[in-house]
Scaffold this motif. Structure first.
Motif, PDB file in Angstrom:
ATOM      1  N   ARG A 269       0.855  -1.115   0.132  1.00 51.78           N
ATOM      2  CA  ARG A 269       0.050   0.052  -0.020  1.00 51.78           C
ATOM      3  C   ARG A 269       0.867   1.359  -0.046  1.00 51.78           C
ATOM      4  O   ARG A 269       1.989   1.140   0.249  1.00 51.78           O
ATOM      5  CB  ARG A 269      -0.812  -0.019   1.368  1.00 51.78           C
ATOM      6  N   ARG A 271       0.582   5.676   1.242  1.00 50.99           N
ATOM      7  CA  ARG A 271      -0.398   6.720   1.349  1.00 50.99           C
ATOM      8  C   ARG A 271       0.085   8.143   0.428  1.00 50.99           C
ATOM      9  O   ARG A 271       1.343   8.537   0.330  1.00 50.99           O
ATOM     10  CB  ARG A 271       0.174   7.055   2.909  1.00 50.99           C
ATOM     11  N   ASP A 326      -5.559  14.690   0.148  1.00 44.73           N
ATOM     12  CA  ASP A 326      -4.924  13.519   0.818  1.00 44.73           C
ATOM     13  C   ASP A 326      -5.971  12.388   0.600  1.00 44.73           C
ATOM     14  O   ASP A 326      -7.198  12.301   0.891  1.00 44.73           O
ATOM     15  CB  ASP A 326      -4.953  13.651   2.452  1.00 44.73           C
ATOM     16  N   GLY A 328      -5.255   9.160   1.755  1.00 43.22           N
ATOM     17  CA  GLY A 328      -5.076   8.090   2.886  1.00 43.22           C
ATOM     18  C   GLY A 328      -4.160   6.919   2.272  1.00 43.22           C
ATOM     19  O   GLY A 328      -3.515   7.041   1.248  1.00 43.22           O
ATOM     20  N   TRP A 329      -4.322   5.860   2.969  1.00 42.88           N
ATOM     21  CA  TRP A 329      -3.520   4.407   2.565  1.00 42.88           C
ATOM     22  C   TRP A 329      -4.526   4.007   1.545  1.00 42.88           C
ATOM     23  O   TRP A 329      -5.536   3.837   1.690  1.00 42.88           O
ATOM     24  CB  TRP A 329      -3.617   3.590   3.756  1.00 42.88           C
ATOM     25  N   GLU A 368       4.254   8.091   1.773  1.00 44.66           N
ATOM     26  CA  GLU A 368       4.860   6.751   2.449  1.00 44.66           C
ATOM     27  C   GLU A 368       4.545   5.312   1.486  1.00 44.66           C
ATOM     28  O   GLU A 368       3.415   5.500   0.977  1.00 44.66           O
ATOM     29  CB  GLU A 368       4.322   6.562   3.663  1.00 44.66           C
TER      30      GLU A 368
END
Length: 645
Positions: A269, A271, A326, A328-329, A368
């Motif tokens: 995954r 981010r 954003d 998110g993941w 990330e």
């Protein structure tokens, strides 16, 4: 249903056990085997069955019970009554007939279809694509006021009847173009009216009924007046949130992590954030301009400007722009292919070039990146801790409620001793009526109905959120005929209402007759009435204080100008009117509205077709002996509503 999304949490096992228990209880109540007669009729809750008349002995039937009807009966301002009960029985029985028909046509709904429906229609039961059984259980109880098995059965029934069977029946319905043109013409032609209205309440002040007239009115309708049944009730409420604090040890958290490792396995995954320049619905020239804008923003990023700030300023994604883009993941499979390929190709901290998807142009930043791995205990410690606390809180709440209910059943009417042992209070409710119950009973949606279906001394429970009401009926005062003085207020109100309606109708007929012989304005003045003028109105428009003009009938659009029509009853007023102007529909706008009108007309035709099929299927099942009504049970159940209005 749970099997499709099952986690390893203990609470899910508990819920599955509860569901199986509910199903088992339902089978005991509704699927009683035996032939038609004393054995089958021994279950007074069984109202009807739908099945194969040659195989009744196998109990291979769909059943309708008192509980089914109680749960399906709609709320009405005056509460449930015999007519509503019979209507609900008929409606639910028709559903069973259609469900049987769908099954025999091979249109059954399976677990996967139910799961797919939930994912589309109720995505709030899922977090990151993972089914949340706790949320499912709580929301079904709170929002739908029913059990999980019944909710899922209703969804399956809807999928079978309202989707599969309906589609089979109505998919061949076609719409005629001439019908659409006529519908458009009727919907858009306009009329202007001169009218006079006569209301019953205009005569009420003139009425001063004498006592003899009221007594005569009462005597003629004596059977209509009664003092409703009332009940004395004891009530205590268990608040399941008032529990001691629950702690979880580090050892227990570690054990949960160790025994449920598959739950904490995550896929690769990233981010990420993005800035979207949306091109949907844009011309080629506009798309070119948006791409140039995206390239300029990319240059600003290369010069060190903050990604989140630029996303808030430029992104067209309403879900992420305010969050600085954003996302998110995210894992593979959650995004469109071109976006996924570009984003997963980036390393942490890098920003993509301008890429294109079907939504528009994107600039992506990966903050990330993680490969597929087992989440460590440190990563999920707080999640596991909260889950264990919630599970134990749930168990403690259920245990407290179960103990209270068991103690109440053992004590019967002696609620005070039970309440004292549980540190609860007891409310004494005297002479509670079905339709005028105290507010505290109304806090529990089904409680009043259950109390009035209970026997003397029977314990009744109802749960709303985290509060459970436990009640017992201590005295039942049956319904009785009302004496004149007890019913006098109602008698006077009804007498005046009836007389005022009669006088209004008489006056309307007098005005209507006069208007056929002279101008409507002159006829109105003869009776000290005023005429009013409407604007130009379409069929779907309303006359002020009278409701839809459609209530006046088609003559409001087809009558000869200047010819009086009526009296016509429109809601609570008699209306005499004449057409003073007419405007034909402007057909130049027909093409703008054609598709929408065609779709709505098709829906109406499909509804008519399915209604015809519904009635024909019901008739066919009835004639074949495939519907069995337990008339004595139905009569017994409906009689519990006797006298309710």
């Amino acid at each position: 249903m749970f099997n499709l999304f099952r986690s390893q949490k203990q609470i899910v096992k508990i819920l599955l056990g509860a569901i199986l228990s509910l199903v088992a209880v339902s089978m005991v109540i509704t699927m009683i085997p035996g032939s038609w007669g004393a054995a089958a009729n021994a279950n007074q809750n069984l109202l009807a069955e739908v099945g194969d008349p040659t195989l009744w002995w196998l109990a291979n039937t769909h059943t309708l019970t008192v509980l089914d009807v109680q749960q399906a009966m709609p709320n009405t301002p005056n509460g449930p009554h015999a007519g509503l009960a019979l209507e609900t029985i008929d409606q639910e029985l028709t559903k069973l007939v259609l469900m049987r028909e769908a099954e025999e046509l091979g249109l059954e709904s399976n677990e996967q279809e139910l799961a797919d429906w939930l994912k589309v229609q109720m995505p709030f039961f899922f977090i990151d694509g993972v089914f949340q059984p706790d949320r499912y259980r709580v929301l079904i109880a709170q929002q739908f006021r029913t059990s999980i098995p019944r909710f899922e059965e209703e969804v399956r029934r809807s999928l079978m009847i309202d989707v599969k069977l309906r589609r089979m029946v109505v998919d061949t319905v076609e719409v005629d173009e001439e019908d659409i043109i006529e519908l458009y013409r009727r919907a858009n032609e306009k009329t202007r009216l001169r009218f006079v209205k006569i209301r019953a309440n205009d005569f009420e002040r003139q009425l001063a009924p004498k006592e003899e007239a009221l007594r005569e009115f009462y005597e003629e309708r004596k059977q209509q007046y009664s003092i409703p049944e009332s009940r004395d009730i004891k009530l205590m409420i268990v608040d399941a949130t008032d529990l001691p604090a629950i702690t979880v040890s580090e050892k227990e958290i570690a054990r949960q992590h160790r025994q449920n490792r598959q739950r904490y396995q995550v896929d690769e995954r990233i981010r990420a954030s993005h800035i979207l320049f949306m091109t949907e619905g844009k011309s080629d020239e506009e798309k070119k301009t948006l791409k140039e804008k995206a390239e300029f923003v990319k240059k600003d990023l290369q010069q060190g400007m903050d990604f989140a700030t630029l996303a808030k300023e430029h992104s067209d994604d309403p879900g992420t722009a305010e969050k600085g883009g954003d996302l998110g993941w995210v894992t593979r499979g959650q995004m469109v292919p071109s976006f996924e390929k570009a984003s997963f190709a980036l390393t942490s901290g890098k920003i993509s070039d301008v890429i294109s998807t079907e939504y528009g142009y994107h600039i992506i930043k990966v903050h990330e990146k993680q490969g597929a791995h087992l989440q460590s205990l440190d990563e999920v410690r707080e999640t596991i801790k909260q889950e264990l606390i919630e599970e134990r809180q749930y168990n403690a709440r259920m245990q407290r409620i179960d103990n209270a209910i068991a103690s109440a059943r053992q004590a019967g009417k002696d609620f005070e001793s039970v309440a004292a042992s549980l540190d609860l209070g007891v409310k004494i409710l005297a002479k509670v009526g079905r339709n005028d119950s105290p507010a505290i009973l109304g806090e529990f949606e089904t409680l009043t109905a259950s109390l009035f279906a209970a026997n003397d001394g029977e314990i009744v429970t109802a749960t709303q959120n985290d509060r459970t009401a436990i009640a017992v009926v201590t005295t039942i005062t049956p319904e009785r005929p009302a004496e004149f003085q007890e019913a006098r207020k109602r008698v006077r109100t009804q007498y005046i209402a009836q007389e005022s309606k009669r006088l209004a109708e008489e006056r309307a007929n007098e005005v209507g007759t006069a208007a056929t012989k002279e101008d409507l304005r002159k006829a109105a003045r003869r009776f000290q009435l005023k005429t009013e003028l409407s604007n130009f109105l379409r069929r779907q428009d309303s006359l002020p204080n009278l409701g839809s003009i459609g209530l006046l009938g088609d003559k409001a659009f087809t009558s000869v100008t200047g010819k009086s029509v009526g009296p016509v009853l429109s809601n609570d007023a008699w209306v005499i009117y004449e057409v003073i102007g007419h405007q034909e529909a402007e057909m130049e706008h027909f093409l703008d509205d054609r598709d929408e009108m065609s779709e709505k007309h098709k829906e109406r035709l499909q509804e008519q077709e399915f209604d015809l099929y519904r009635r024909e299927t019901q008739r066919r099942f009835e004639e074949a002996g495939r519907v069995r009504r337990y008339h004595s049970n139905i009569q017994r159940y409906v009689s519990t509503f006797s006298g309710r209005r």
